[in-house]
Design a protein around this motif. Structure first.
Motif, PDB file in Angstrom:
ATOM      1  N   THR A  20       0.801  -1.231   0.000  1.00  0.00           N
ATOM      2  CA  THR A  20       0.000   0.000   0.000  1.00  0.00           C
ATOM      3  C   THR A  20       0.831   1.277   0.000  1.00  0.00           C
ATOM      4  OG1 THR A  20      -0.150  -0.004   2.415  1.00  0.00           O
ATOM      5  CG2 THR A  20      -1.900  -1.140   1.194  1.00  0.00           C
ATOM      6  N   TRP A  21       2.139   1.210  -0.018  1.00  0.00           N
ATOM      7  CA  TRP A  21       2.931   2.429   0.041  1.00  0.00           C
ATOM      8  C   TRP A  21       2.634   3.410  -1.093  1.00  0.00           C
ATOM      9  CZ3 TRP A  21       6.224   4.114  -3.670  1.00  0.00           C
ATOM     10  CH2 TRP A  21       6.687   3.191  -4.579  1.00  0.00           C
ATOM     11  N   PRO A  22       2.273   2.953  -2.317  1.00  0.00           N
ATOM     12  CA  PRO A  22       1.948   3.948  -3.350  1.00  0.00           C
ATOM     13  C   PRO A  22       0.731   4.816  -2.994  1.00  0.00           C
ATOM     14  CG  PRO A  22       2.414   1.847  -4.382  1.00  0.00           C
ATOM     15  CD  PRO A  22       2.342   1.601  -2.907  1.00  0.00           C
ATOM     16  N   LEU A  23      -0.194   4.280  -2.212  1.00  0.00           N
ATOM     17  CA  LEU A  23      -1.347   5.083  -1.793  1.00  0.00           C
ATOM     18  C   LEU A  23      -0.909   6.311  -1.014  1.00  0.00           C
ATOM     19  CD1 LEU A  23      -3.759   2.290  -0.525  1.00  0.00           C
ATOM     20  CD2 LEU A  23      -3.981   3.625  -2.616  1.00  0.00           C
ATOM     21  N   PHE A  24       0.195   6.211  -0.312  1.00  0.00           N
ATOM     22  CA  PHE A  24       0.692   7.309   0.497  1.00  0.00           C
ATOM     23  C   PHE A  24       1.744   8.127  -0.250  1.00  0.00           C
ATOM     24  CE2 PHE A  24      -0.791   4.012   3.333  1.00  0.00           C
ATOM     25  CZ  PHE A  24      -1.591   4.715   4.216  1.00  0.00           C
ATOM     26  N   ALA A  25       2.570   7.483  -1.051  1.00  0.00           N
ATOM     27  CA  ALA A  25       3.693   8.160  -1.694  1.00  0.00           C
ATOM     28  C   ALA A  25       3.278   8.960  -2.929  1.00  0.00           C
ATOM     29  CB  ALA A  25       4.769   7.148  -2.069  1.00  0.00           C
ATOM     30  N   VAL A  26       2.409   8.431  -3.751  1.00  0.00           N
ATOM     31  CA  VAL A  26       2.049   9.099  -5.008  1.00  0.00           C
ATOM     32  C   VAL A  26       1.404  10.470  -4.774  1.00  0.00           C
ATOM     33  CG1 VAL A  26       0.592   8.925  -7.066  1.00  0.00           C
ATOM     34  CG2 VAL A  26       1.998   6.988  -6.370  1.00  0.00           C
TER      35      VAL A  26
END
Length: 138
Positions: free
Chosen positions: A108-114
């Motif tokens: 789920t890191w792209p949900l926060f990073a993008v």
């Protein structure tokens, strides 16, 4: 032409056959007797996503799957499990998508990073344009 009519007569009843003949789960729409446990179950239900509707919580959805999930939440809360234990069980069964409150992990890191990267990019573009516009022209 007769074969087309025969094919249509075979295909048309399929949506009706796809409806579930199973009765709803016992605790899908019936509240728990203890108001404290029901409040805990309701609070949890509003943070869980219906896997069929995808835009509604299981508390708001009328889908049969959401009813089954409401039943699971209420029965597990009534059995003494904590809300976090029930959430963990549902996440293990349906994946991280089930929760409206995703945890930061390798999936789920792209949900926060993008969004952060897009905001940083927009700020850089904005300040570069402001700096170019502020320069005196010769």
């Amino acid at each position: 032409m007769k074969w087309l009519a025969a094919a249509l007569l075979c295909i048309l009843p399929l949506p009706a056959a796809a409806q579930s003949a199973m009765p709803p789960a016992p605790l899908a729409d019936r509240q728990l007797d203890d108001p404290r446990l029901e409040a805990a179950a309701r609070e949890l239900m509003h943070t869980l996503r219906c896997v069929m509707c995808q835009g509604q919580s299981i508390a708001d959805s009328d889908a049969p799957m959401a009813g089954d999930m409401r039943h699971q939440v209420r029965s597990r809360i009534a059995a003494g499990e904590s809300a976090e234990d029930v959430r963990a069980w549902l996440k293990a069964r349906y994946g991280d998508y089930i929760s409206y409150q995703p945890e930061l992990n390798r999936v789920t890191w792209p949900l926060f990073a993008v969004p952060a990267l897009l905001l940083l990019f927009a700020a850089l573009v904005f300040f570069r344009r402001v700096r170019v516009a502020a320069k005196p022209r010769r």
